[in-house]
Design an enzyme around this catalytic site. Structure first.
Site, PDB file in Angstrom:
ATOM      1  N   CYS A   1      16.385   9.969  23.707  1.00 44.34           N
ATOM      2  CA  CYS A   1      15.135   9.096  24.342  1.00 44.34           C
ATOM      3  C   CYS A   1      15.583   9.209  25.989  1.00 44.34           C
ATOM      4  CB  CYS A   1      15.519   7.798  23.878  1.00 44.34           C
ATOM      5  SG  CYS A   1      14.109   6.680  24.966  1.00 44.34           S
TER       6      CYS A   1
ATOM      7  N   GLN B   1      -5.436  -4.287  14.623  1.00 51.16           N
ATOM      8  CA  GLN B   1      -5.507  -5.738  15.609  1.00 51.16           C
ATOM      9  C   GLN B   1      -4.832  -6.875  14.549  1.00 51.16           C
ATOM     10  OE1 GLN B   1      -6.598  -5.842  18.499  1.00 51.16           O
ATOM     11  NE2 GLN B   1      -7.132  -3.921  18.740  1.00 51.16           N
ATOM     12  N   THR B   2      -4.237  -6.614  13.594  1.00 49.79           N
ATOM     13  CA  THR B   2      -3.624  -7.656  12.609  1.00 49.79           C
ATOM     14  C   THR B   2      -2.135  -7.425  12.271  1.00 49.79           C
ATOM     15  OG1 THR B   2      -6.089  -7.628  11.750  1.00 49.79           O
ATOM     16  CG2 THR B   2      -4.374  -8.960  10.500  1.00 49.79           C
TER      17      THR B   2
ATOM     18  N   TRP C   1       0.893  -1.282   0.002  1.00 52.97           N
ATOM     19  CA  TRP C   1       0.098   0.185  -0.066  1.00 52.97           C
ATOM     20  C   TRP C   1       0.842   1.271   0.001  1.00 52.97           C
ATOM     21  CZ3 TRP C   1      -0.304  -4.063   3.387  1.00 52.97           C
ATOM     22  CH2 TRP C   1       0.262  -3.953   4.682  1.00 52.97           C
TER      23      TRP C   1
ATOM     24  N   CYS D   1      11.243  -0.069  18.605  1.00 49.95           N
ATOM     25  CA  CYS D   1      10.882   0.194  19.838  1.00 49.95           C
ATOM     26  C   CYS D   1       9.456  -0.833  20.192  1.00 49.95           C
ATOM     27  CB  CYS D   1      10.539   1.939  19.800  1.00 49.95           C
ATOM     28  SG  CYS D   1      10.144   2.325  21.286  1.00 49.95           S
TER      29      CYS D   1
ATOM     30  N   LEU E   1      -9.128 -12.368   8.709  1.00 49.81           N
ATOM     31  CA  LEU E   1      -8.938 -11.058   9.236  1.00 49.81           C
ATOM     32  C   LEU E   1      -9.452 -10.873  10.637  1.00 49.81           C
ATOM     33  CD1 LEU E   1      -8.311  -8.561   6.516  1.00 49.81           C
ATOM     34  CD2 LEU E   1      -6.519  -9.656   8.110  1.00 49.81           C
ATOM     35  N   GLY E   2     -10.654 -11.389  10.914  1.00 45.08           N
ATOM     36  CA  GLY E   2     -11.308 -11.371  12.013  1.00 45.08           C
ATOM     37  C   GLY E   2     -11.961  -9.821  12.242  1.00 45.08           C
ATOM     38  N   TYR E   3     -12.646  -9.483  13.341  1.00 43.06           N
ATOM     39  CA  TYR E   3     -13.209  -8.246  13.766  1.00 43.06           C
ATOM     40  C   TYR E   3     -14.068  -7.754  12.470  1.00 43.06           C
ATOM     41  CZ  TYR E   3      -9.812  -8.334  17.495  1.00 43.06           C
ATOM     42  OH  TYR E   3      -9.069  -8.689  18.490  1.00 43.06           O
TER      43      TYR E   3
ATOM     44  N   TYR F   1      -7.639   8.183  14.883  1.00 46.32           N
ATOM     45  CA  TYR F   1      -6.496   7.514  14.234  1.00 46.32           C
ATOM     46  C   TYR F   1      -6.732   7.558  12.582  1.00 46.32           C
ATOM     47  CZ  TYR F   1      -3.006   4.521  12.520  1.00 46.32           C
ATOM     48  OH  TYR F   1      -1.977   3.862  11.514  1.00 46.32           O
TER      49      TYR F   1
ATOM     50  N   GLU G   1      -5.249   0.848   6.428  1.00 44.80           N
ATOM     51  CA  GLU G   1      -4.936   1.163   7.919  1.00 44.80           C
ATOM     52  C   GLU G   1      -6.157   0.389   8.776  1.00 44.80           C
ATOM     53  OE1 GLU G   1      -2.965   2.675   9.442  1.00 44.80           O
ATOM     54  OE2 GLU G   1      -1.657   3.058   7.767  1.00 44.80           O
TER      55      GLU G   1
ATOM     56  N   ASP H   1      -1.572   5.954  16.936  1.00 45.64           N
ATOM     57  CA  ASP H   1      -1.978   4.758  17.416  1.00 45.64           C
ATOM     58  C   ASP H   1      -1.032   4.098  18.546  1.00 45.64           C
ATOM     59  OD1 ASP H   1       0.659   4.443  16.196  1.00 45.64           O
ATOM     60  OD2 ASP H   1       0.197   2.714  14.795  1.00 45.64           O
TER      61      ASP H   1
END
Length: 352
Positions: free
Chosen positions: A209, A43-44, A23, A193, A81-83, A121, A38, A139
Site C-alpha cells: 500500500c 446506497q444500502t 446471496w 479499508c 430500502l428507498g430509492y 458496475y 447488487e 464501486d
C-alpha cells in the site's frame, strides 16, 4: 515485489475471511441472485439488505416470477430500502429478459447494459461473479481501496479518477478468479479499508500500500465534497373516518413515485408547512403527535404529524386505508414509519 503480486495475497485473505452473505451461498453464483443483491446494495447497508434479499427471493424466486408480479407487490417488497426507482427498474428489466432472452440474463456486455437500471458496475458484478468474465466491478469500495493501494491523487468522484483506477483494476484482476477478486475488494473496503480511520493493522495489503508507506491513509482517496442536503419541514395530516385513514398516491414520476403517503406538504419552515397543510385539507390542525427526521441523499425531511378532523379530500388520487389495508400497499419510506407508529398506537387502543 512486483506491481501486481497483491491480488494473490488479497484472495488468500478472502478465502479465510469472506463474509457469509445469503446471496453467496451458491457456487457458481446464480446470475439472478447477483443482480438482485447488487441492486439492493446500492446506497444500502449490507446488514439491512440480508433480510430484504431473503424475503424477496421467497416472493420472487425466479426472473419469471418477478416479471409476472404486479408493480404494487414489487414496491411493497422493496418498502424501506428507498430509492424506489431501483425496484421499478428490476421489475422492468425482468420483463425485458423474459421478452428478449427467454428468462436468462444475457452474457454479453452491451446486451446486459441495455437492461433497465443496469450500469457499468452491475454489468461487471454479474459477468465476473456469475459468469467468470475478467471484468472489474468498479464501486466505491474498489475506488477507495485502489486509490490508497496505488497512491492515486486524482479525485475518485471525477471521470479521470475513475478511468485511472478502472485501468489499474483491469490490469490487476486475475483471469482465474475474477468474481472472487471483485468480492474480496468489496469485503476489504467494507470491513478494513473503510472511508474514515481505515483499520490498516488488520489489512493484508499493507506491504503493497502506497498510502500506508507515505502516511496518507487518512487523506486518500481524494473526493469532491458533497453539496449540503436541503432541509424541509414536512407537515403530515392524520385524518380518520370509520377506522380508515386518508392516504395520497404520489405522482408516477419523481421522488418516491407512485408510493402512498399520508396527506403531506413540504415547506422551508414548520409553521409554513402546518399552515399549508391546513389550507390543503380545509380544516384545523390538532396537536402534533409524532415527529421524525428522515434523511435522504439530497434532502432531509423534519416531519411532524397532526391530528386533523372533518377534512375535505383534495383533488387527485386519494384513498382510505385501515391499518390492515395499508400493509398491502407500497408506502413511501418515511410514511411507513408513521404508519407503524400509528398502528401500534391504535392496537393499544390509545387515542391519537
Amino acid at each position: 515485489m512486483k506491481r501486481n503480486d497483491w491480488p494473490e495475497t488479497l484472495l488468500a485473505w478472502f478465502d479465510g475471511s469472506r463474509r457469509a452473505l445469503p446471496w453467496r451461498e451458491e457456487h457458481p453464483r446464480n446470475p439472478y441472485h447477483v443482480w438482485v443483491s447488487e441492486i439492493m446494495l446500492q446506497q444500502t447497508r449490507t446488514e439491512t439488505v440480508k433480510g430484504y434479499f431473503q424475503r424477496w427471493m421467497e416472493q420472487f424466486p425466479t426472473i419469471r416470477d418477478l416479471a409476472q408480479a404486479p408493480e404494487e407487490q414489487v414496491l411493497r417488497a422493496w418498502q424501506g430500502l428507498g430509492y424506489y426507482s431501483r425496484a421499478r427498474n428490476l421489475h422492468k428489466a425482468a420483463r425485458q429478459v423474459m421478452a428478449e432472452w427467454g428468462g436468462q440474463l444475457p452474457r454479453e456486455r452491451k446486451a446486459l447494459g441495455s437492461l433497465a437500471g443496469i450500469g457499468a458496475y452491475t454489468v461487471g458484478a454479474i459477468l465476473s461473479m456469475a459468469f467468470g468474465e475478467k471484468i472489474p466491478a468498479v464501486d466505491g469500495n474498489l475506488l477507495r481501496v485502489l486509490s490508497r493501494l496505488y497512491g492515486v491523487e486524482e479525485d475518485i468522484s471525477g471521470t479521470q479518477g475513475k478511468k485511472t483506477i478502472t485501468a489499474l483494476a483491469e490490469e490487476a484482476i486475475p483471469g482465474d478468479r475474477p468474481g472472487d477478486f471483485n468480492e474480496a475488494l468489496m469485503d476489504l473496503g467494507a470491513e478494513v479499508c473503510i472511508p474514515r480511520h481505515p483499520r490498516c493493522e488488520a489489512c493484508p495489503l499493507t506491504a503493497f500500500c502506497q498510502a500506508w508507506k507515505e502516511g496518507k491513509t487518512e487523506t486518500l482517496p481524494v473526493k469532491k465534497p458533497k453539496a449540503p442536503q436541503k432541509e424541509l419541514a414536512a407537515a403530515c395530516g392524520l385524518v380518520v373516518r370509520e377506522g380508515r385513514y386518508l392516504f395520497h398516491k404520489r405522482p408516477a414520476k419523481g421522488m418516491l413515485a407512485s408510493m402512498w403517503e399520508f396527506p403531506m406538504v413540504l415547506e422551508p419552515g414548520a409553521e409554513k408547512a402546518r399552515s399549508s397543510l391546513v389550507k390543503l385539507l380545509e380544516t384545523e390542525a390538532g396537536p402534533a403527535v409524532w415527529q421524525h427526521r428522515h434523511v435522504f441523499t439530497h434532502q432531509i425531511w423534519n416531519m411532524t404529524a397532526y391530528v386533523m378532523e372533518r377534512a375535505e379530500v383534495p383533488g387527485g388520487e386519494w384513498s382510505w386505508f385501515s391499518p390492515e389495508e395499508w400493509e398491502k400497499v407500497p408506502l413511501a419510506g418515511p410514511h411507513a414509519k408513521l404508519a407503524d407508529w400509528l398502528k401500534k398506537t391504535v392496537d393499544r387502543n390509545e387515542k391519537v
